[in-house]
Write an enzyme that holds these catalytic residues in place. Structure first.
Site, short mmCIF file in Angstrom:
data_model
loop_
_atom_site.label_atom_id
_atom_site.label_comp_id
_atom_site.label_asym_id
_atom_site.label_seq_id
_atom_site.Cartn_x
_atom_site.Cartn_y
_atom_site.Cartn_z
CG ASN A 137 40.13 12.90 -16.49
OD1 ASN A 137 41.25 12.94 -17.01
ND2 ASN A 137 39.87 13.47 -15.32
CB CYS B 131 35.27 8.60 -16.05
SG CYS B 131 34.87 8.71 -14.30
CD GLU C 42 37.33 4.57 -17.23
OE1 GLU C 42 37.85 3.80 -16.40
OE2 GLU C 42 37.19 5.81 -17.00
CB CYS D 268 34.82 5.12 -10.89
SG CYS D 268 33.72 5.86 -12.12
CB CYS E 120 33.55 3.76 -15.55
SG CYS E 120 33.96 5.49 -15.84
#
Length: 136
Positions: A50, A58, A60, A93, A96
């Site tokens: 991140n 993030c 991801e 989250c 994401c």
């Protein structure tokens, strides 16, 4: 919701995520506190961390962007990690989950189940009643 058992490739993916985080962890500033690894259907693996800040991103998102920038479009499994979380796994989250749903709703996401067991579920199952783009 279909649940999938982890295999050796999944465990390797977790290790890759933890390794990239360990190599880039920014203790004290906390700019890089989550690692991520994504497995493409062709077997290629990409990794990222991140990037925090006032408008951070993030792990991801970063990792997906790296894979897409390399020309990938078909994804199999993704995992976000931090060694101090349960089993080293961080669930995605809400942002994401939405991104994964829009880019690859059938990608498998490694998470902890309600009993703390590592499993994989499809991104679409992590976001029931998800917003879908309307094509006119």
């Amino acid at each position: 919701m279909e649940r999938y058992e982890l295999n050796d490739t999944d465990r390797h993916l977790i290790e890759i995520g933890l390794d990239v985080l360990a190599a880039n962890f920014d203790d004290g500033v906390y700019n890089h506190t989550v690692g991520c690894a994504i497995l493409c259907k062709n077997g290629n693996i990409y990794k990222g961390v991140n990037c925090d800040g006032i408008h951070g991103s993030c792990a991801e998102y970063i990792t997906m962007g790296i894979a897409i920038s390399a020309g990938e479009r078909e994804f199999d499994t993704i995992v976000a990690v931090h060694e101090k979380h349960l089993n080293g796994i961080i669930p995605p989250c809400g942002n994401c989950r939405q991104m994964l749903f829009e880019y690859c709703p059938d990608i498998k996401v490694i998470v902890n189940d309600e009993n703390g067991k590592l499993i994989k579920v499809k991104a679409r199952d992590l976001l029931p009643f998800a917003w879908e783009p309307v094509l006119c």
